[in-house]
Scaffold this motif. Structure first.
Motif, PDB file in Angstrom:
ATOM      1  N   VAL A  57       0.840  -1.206   0.000  1.00 31.88           N
ATOM      2  CA  VAL A  57       0.000   0.000   0.000  1.00 31.88           C
ATOM      3  C   VAL A  57       0.869   1.249   0.000  1.00 31.88           C
ATOM      4  O   VAL A  57       0.560   2.229  -0.691  1.00 31.88           O
ATOM      5  CB  VAL A  57      -0.957  -0.012   1.208  1.00 31.88           C
ATOM      6  CG1 VAL A  57      -1.732   1.295   1.277  1.00 31.88           C
ATOM      7  CG2 VAL A  57      -1.910  -1.187   1.111  1.00 31.88           C
ATOM      8  N   ALA A  58       1.978   1.236   0.737  1.00 31.81           N
ATOM      9  CA  ALA A  58       2.876   2.397   0.742  1.00 31.81           C
ATOM     10  C   ALA A  58       3.449   2.645  -0.646  1.00 31.81           C
ATOM     11  O   ALA A  58       3.571   3.790  -1.101  1.00 31.81           O
ATOM     12  CB  ALA A  58       3.998   2.184   1.759  1.00 31.81           C
ATOM     13  N   ALA A  59       3.812   1.563  -1.337  1.00 32.49           N
ATOM     14  CA  ALA A  59       4.339   1.703  -2.693  1.00 32.49           C
ATOM     15  C   ALA A  59       3.269   2.248  -3.639  1.00 32.49           C
ATOM     16  O   ALA A  59       3.558   3.066  -4.519  1.00 32.49           O
ATOM     17  CB  ALA A  59       4.850   0.356  -3.195  1.00 32.49           C
ATOM     18  N   GLN A  60       2.029   1.820  -3.467  1.00 35.59           N
ATOM     19  CA  GLN A  60       0.949   2.278  -4.332  1.00 35.59           C
ATOM     20  C   GLN A  60       0.566   3.727  -4.055  1.00 35.59           C
ATOM     21  O   GLN A  60       0.260   4.479  -4.988  1.00 35.59           O
ATOM     22  CB  GLN A  60      -0.270   1.372  -4.154  1.00 35.59           C
ATOM     23  CG  GLN A  60      -0.075  -0.044  -4.690  1.00 35.59           C
ATOM     24  CD  GLN A  60      -1.225  -0.971  -4.325  1.00 35.59           C
ATOM     25  OE1 GLN A  60      -1.989  -0.695  -3.393  1.00 35.59           O
ATOM     26  NE2 GLN A  60      -1.346  -2.085  -5.042  1.00 35.59           N
ATOM     27  N   GLU A  61       0.580   4.115  -2.783  1.00 35.24           N
ATOM     28  CA  GLU A  61       0.132   5.459  -2.397  1.00 35.24           C
ATOM     29  C   GLU A  61       1.225   6.510  -2.497  1.00 35.24           C
ATOM     30  O   GLU A  61       0.947   7.699  -2.616  1.00 35.24           O
ATOM     31  CB  GLU A  61      -0.434   5.435  -0.976  1.00 35.24           C
ATOM     32  CG  GLU A  61      -1.675   4.576  -0.816  1.00 35.24           C
ATOM     33  CD  GLU A  61      -2.853   5.151  -1.573  1.00 35.24           C
ATOM     34  OE1 GLU A  61      -2.911   6.382  -1.759  1.00 35.24           O
ATOM     35  OE2 GLU A  61      -3.719   4.353  -2.004  1.00 35.24           O
ATOM     36  N   GLY A  62       2.488   6.105  -2.430  1.00 29.84           N
ATOM     37  CA  GLY A  62       3.590   7.049  -2.564  1.00 29.84           C
ATOM     38  C   GLY A  62       4.004   7.755  -1.289  1.00 29.84           C
ATOM     39  O   GLY A  62       4.840   8.663  -1.321  1.00 29.84           O
ATOM     40  N   SER A  63       3.449   7.359  -0.161  1.00 28.43           N
ATOM     41  CA  SER A  63       3.867   7.931   1.129  1.00 28.43           C
ATOM     42  C   SER A  63       3.305   7.071   2.252  1.00 28.43           C
ATOM     43  O   SER A  63       2.297   6.378   2.077  1.00 28.43           O
ATOM     44  CB  SER A  63       3.397   9.377   1.292  1.00 28.43           C
ATOM     45  OG  SER A  63       1.998   9.426   1.521  1.00 28.43           O
ATOM     46  N   PHE A  64       3.956   7.161   3.416  1.00 31.33           N
ATOM     47  CA  PHE A  64       3.468   6.421   4.574  1.00 31.33           C
ATOM     48  C   PHE A  64       2.170   7.030   5.093  1.00 31.33           C
ATOM     49  O   PHE A  64       1.280   6.311   5.559  1.00 31.33           O
ATOM     50  CB  PHE A  64       4.525   6.420   5.691  1.00 31.33           C
ATOM     51  CG  PHE A  64       5.744   5.597   5.378  1.00 31.33           C
ATOM     52  CD1 PHE A  64       5.666   4.485   4.563  1.00 31.33           C
ATOM     53  CD2 PHE A  64       6.991   5.927   5.898  1.00 31.33           C
ATOM     54  CE1 PHE A  64       6.779   3.712   4.264  1.00 31.33           C
ATOM     55  CE2 PHE A  64       8.111   5.172   5.612  1.00 31.33           C
ATOM     56  CZ  PHE A  64       8.013   4.066   4.799  1.00 31.33           C
ATOM     57  N   SER A  65       2.068   8.362   5.043  1.00 30.83           N
ATOM     58  CA  SER A  65       0.853   9.013   5.560  1.00 30.83           C
ATOM     59  C   SER A  65      -0.373   8.632   4.724  1.00 30.83           C
ATOM     60  O   SER A  65      -1.438   8.328   5.273  1.00 30.83           O
ATOM     61  CB  SER A  65       1.038  10.533   5.597  1.00 30.83           C
ATOM     62  OG  SER A  65       1.354  11.022   4.290  1.00 30.83           O
TER      63      SER A  65
ATOM     64  N   ARG B 270      -5.348   5.174   4.039  1.00 28.75           N
ATOM     65  CA  ARG B 270      -6.057   4.117   3.323  1.00 28.75           C
ATOM     66  C   ARG B 270      -6.297   2.900   4.207  1.00 28.75           C
ATOM     67  O   ARG B 270      -7.355   2.250   4.119  1.00 28.75           O
ATOM     68  CB  ARG B 270      -5.250   3.721   2.079  1.00 28.75           C
ATOM     69  CG  ARG B 270      -5.827   2.562   1.287  1.00 28.75           C
ATOM     70  CD  ARG B 270      -5.074   2.399  -0.012  1.00 28.75           C
ATOM     71  NE  ARG B 270      -5.185   1.055  -0.554  1.00 28.75           N
ATOM     72  CZ  ARG B 270      -4.555   0.618  -1.630  1.00 28.75           C
ATOM     73  NH1 ARG B 270      -3.765   1.439  -2.305  1.00 28.75           N
ATOM     74  NH2 ARG B 270      -4.693  -0.627  -2.056  1.00 28.75           N
ATOM     75  N   LEU B 271      -5.327   2.584   5.059  1.00 28.07           N
ATOM     76  CA  LEU B 271      -5.435   1.394   5.909  1.00 28.07           C
ATOM     77  C   LEU B 271      -6.110   1.677   7.249  1.00 28.07           C
ATOM     78  O   LEU B 271      -6.420   0.735   7.989  1.00 28.07           O
ATOM     79  CB  LEU B 271      -4.030   0.818   6.157  1.00 28.07           C
ATOM     80  CG  LEU B 271      -3.312   0.270   4.914  1.00 28.07           C
ATOM     81  CD1 LEU B 271      -1.848  -0.010   5.229  1.00 28.07           C
ATOM     82  CD2 LEU B 271      -3.993  -0.993   4.413  1.00 28.07           C
ATOM     83  N   GLY B 272      -6.316   2.957   7.556  1.00 26.54           N
ATOM     84  CA  GLY B 272      -6.939   3.307   8.832  1.00 26.54           C
ATOM     85  C   GLY B 272      -6.008   3.188  10.020  1.00 26.54           C
ATOM     86  O   GLY B 272      -6.459   2.935  11.149  1.00 26.54           O
ATOM     87  N   ILE B 273      -4.704   3.364   9.773  1.00 28.66           N
ATOM     88  CA  ILE B 273      -3.720   3.335  10.862  1.00 28.66           C
ATOM     89  C   ILE B 273      -2.828   4.565  10.723  1.00 28.66           C
ATOM     90  O   ILE B 273      -2.936   5.324   9.750  1.00 28.66           O
ATOM     91  CB  ILE B 273      -2.864   2.041  10.827  1.00 28.66           C
ATOM     92  CG1 ILE B 273      -2.115   1.926   9.498  1.00 28.66           C
ATOM     93  CG2 ILE B 273      -3.745   0.814  11.046  1.00 28.66           C
ATOM     94  CD1 ILE B 273      -1.199   0.725   9.394  1.00 28.66           C
ATOM     95  N   SER B 274      -1.920   4.754  11.660  1.00 28.85           N
ATOM     96  CA  SER B 274      -1.051   5.924  11.620  1.00 28.85           C
ATOM     97  C   SER B 274       0.090   5.732  10.630  1.00 28.85           C
ATOM     98  O   SER B 274       0.469   4.599  10.305  1.00 28.85           O
ATOM     99  CB  SER B 274      -0.477   6.200  13.014  1.00 28.85           C
ATOM    100  OG  SER B 274       0.417   5.163  13.386  1.00 28.85           O
ATOM    101  N   ALA B 275       0.630   6.878  10.159  1.00 30.31           N
ATOM    102  CA  ALA B 275       1.790   6.824   9.274  1.00 30.31           C
ATOM    103  C   ALA B 275       2.971   6.169   9.980  1.00 30.31           C
ATOM    104  O   ALA B 275       3.759   5.444   9.362  1.00 30.31           O
ATOM    105  CB  ALA B 275       2.152   8.229   8.809  1.00 30.31           C
ATOM    106  N   ALA B 276       3.081   6.411  11.294  1.00 28.61           N
ATOM    107  CA  ALA B 276       4.181   5.819  12.063  1.00 28.61           C
ATOM    108  C   ALA B 276       4.085   4.295  12.083  1.00 28.61           C
ATOM    109  O   ALA B 276       5.107   3.602  12.012  1.00 28.61           O
ATOM    110  CB  ALA B 276       4.167   6.373  13.488  1.00 28.61           C
ATOM    111  N   ALA B 277       2.865   3.778  12.159  1.00 32.43           N
ATOM    112  CA  ALA B 277       2.684   2.324  12.172  1.00 32.43           C
ATOM    113  C   ALA B 277       3.099   1.711  10.834  1.00 32.43           C
ATOM    114  O   ALA B 277       3.709   0.635  10.791  1.00 32.43           O
ATOM    115  CB  ALA B 277       1.234   1.980  12.481  1.00 32.43           C
ATOM    116  N   VAL B 278       2.771   2.430   9.741  1.00 31.56           N
ATOM    117  CA  VAL B 278       3.188   1.940   8.427  1.00 31.56           C
ATOM    118  C   VAL B 278       4.708   1.959   8.317  1.00 31.56           C
ATOM    119  O   VAL B 278       5.340   1.000   7.876  1.00 31.56           O
ATOM    120  CB  VAL B 278       2.558   2.782   7.297  1.00 31.56           C
ATOM    121  CG1 VAL B 278       3.048   2.291   5.936  1.00 31.56           C
ATOM    122  CG2 VAL B 278       1.041   2.736   7.359  1.00 31.56           C
ATOM    123  N   SER B 279       5.322   3.072   8.730  1.00 34.10           N
ATOM    124  CA  SER B 279       6.779   3.210   8.676  1.00 34.10           C
ATOM    125  C   SER B 279       7.466   2.126   9.497  1.00 34.10           C
ATOM    126  O   SER B 279       8.459   1.525   9.054  1.00 34.10           O
ATOM    127  CB  SER B 279       7.186   4.595   9.182  1.00 34.10           C
ATOM    128  OG  SER B 279       8.588   4.729   9.190  1.00 34.10           O
TER     129      SER B 279
END
Length: 298
Positions: free
Chosen positions: A11-19, A24-33
């Motif tokens: 999802v990060a690759a598709q969206e172009g940013s962690f935020s 999109r996933l309903g979680i924080s950017a920090a959690a994705v990172s």
């Protein structure tokens, strides 16, 4: 073992940013990172270039995305397909139908289907144009011509015999041609569909067994076969159409076949659809239902 952080990476690759991925996933950017960092540690490679001015896939990250993304999509599609099969079939089906054939052979079965599955909505588009159903947003198509496309699966419904016909009165008034050459001496009702604007040629077979395309000429051109049939019944000329259009007229003797020995054999009419796996249950139900209506009744 498949890392649980893979969906975060995709999802990060598709969206172009962690935020954006987090939203999109309903979680924080920090959690994705954090999840991506764990995946990088597990693989031993850096997956993203990231700083205050840049966020992009590394070469290793791009390779992983290209290899993994289709696999995860197939898994998600399989899961969604199983879930839908366990629910009552519902939703819209968009179907492209040839005008006359659709009205005569498909429409009579629509009330029974909707009675069986009241939560399914059918969007029927009657159009003789040969379409790429996937590009045009259709779930299902019916016709005797299919664009060459490996993504499509086709199931036969009906063998359609095309031929030339005249009214009995026309025969008595003007006689009938005895050869393809004599056909040019008769008034021919031409069919020019709006979708293409081109005159439809008549596929015939000459005495040597060679297939030819006869170009009909006459003083009347129509945009659909139903109008051609009416004109033929009004003694305005000869018309080419599927024999099913005039089946009852032939039985009564009101219409006669012309140059029947020059007709080319019947062509199948297909119901066709995307070959992707896990078709939605509502689409599979409609296809199976229609196919069953064309099978001989025991």
């Amino acid at each position: 073992m498949i890392p649980s952080q893979l969906p975060l990476f995709i999802v990060a690759a598709q969206e172009g940013s962690f935020s954006a991925a987090g939203r999109r996933l309903g979680i924080s950017a920090a959690a994705v990172s954090k999840g991506v960092a764990v995946l990088e540690k597990q693989t031993g490679v850096r997956l993203f270039h990231r700083n205050t001015r840049q966020f992009s896939l590394t070469e290793d990250g791009a390779t992983l995305y290209q290899q993994v993304s289709p696999l995860l999509s197939e898994i998600e599609s399989s899961i969604d397909g199983l879930a839908e099969q366990n629910r009552n079939p519902a939703g819209k089906i968009r179907i492209n139908l040839p005008d006359s054939f659709g009205r005569q052979f498909i429409m009579p079965h629509i009330p029974e289907f909707l009675q069986l599955y009241p939560d399914i909505q059918l969007d029927l588009v009657f159009d003789d144009q040969v379409l790429d159903i996937i590009e045009e947003g259709f779930d299902i198509g019916v016709g005797n011509q299919i664009n060459e496309d490996s993504r499509l699966v086709a199931r036969p419904l009906y063998l359609m015999q095309g031929g030339i016909f005249a009214s009995r009165d026309y025969q008595e008034l003007f006689g009938l041609p005895q050869s393809i050459e004599e056909l040019s001496e008769h008034n021919c009702i031409t069919y020019r569909p709006l979708s293409s604007g081109r005159r439809f040629s008549w596929p015939l077979m000459d005495p040597a067994g060679e297939h030819i395309q006869f170009i009909p000429r006459g003083n009347l051109s129509v945009s659909n076969i139903s109008a051609a049939k009416i004109a033929m019944q009004q003694n305005l000329g000869l018309a080419y159409m599927g024999s099913w259009h005039v089946e009852k007229d032939l039985e009564r003797g009101d219409v006669v076949p012309v140059l029947e020995s020059c007709w080319i054999g019947p062509k199948p009419v297909w119901i066709y659809y995307s070959s992707r796996e896990n078709l939605p249950k509502r689409i599979r139900l409609f296809i199976d239902f229609i196919v069953s209506q064309f099978q001989p009744k025991v």
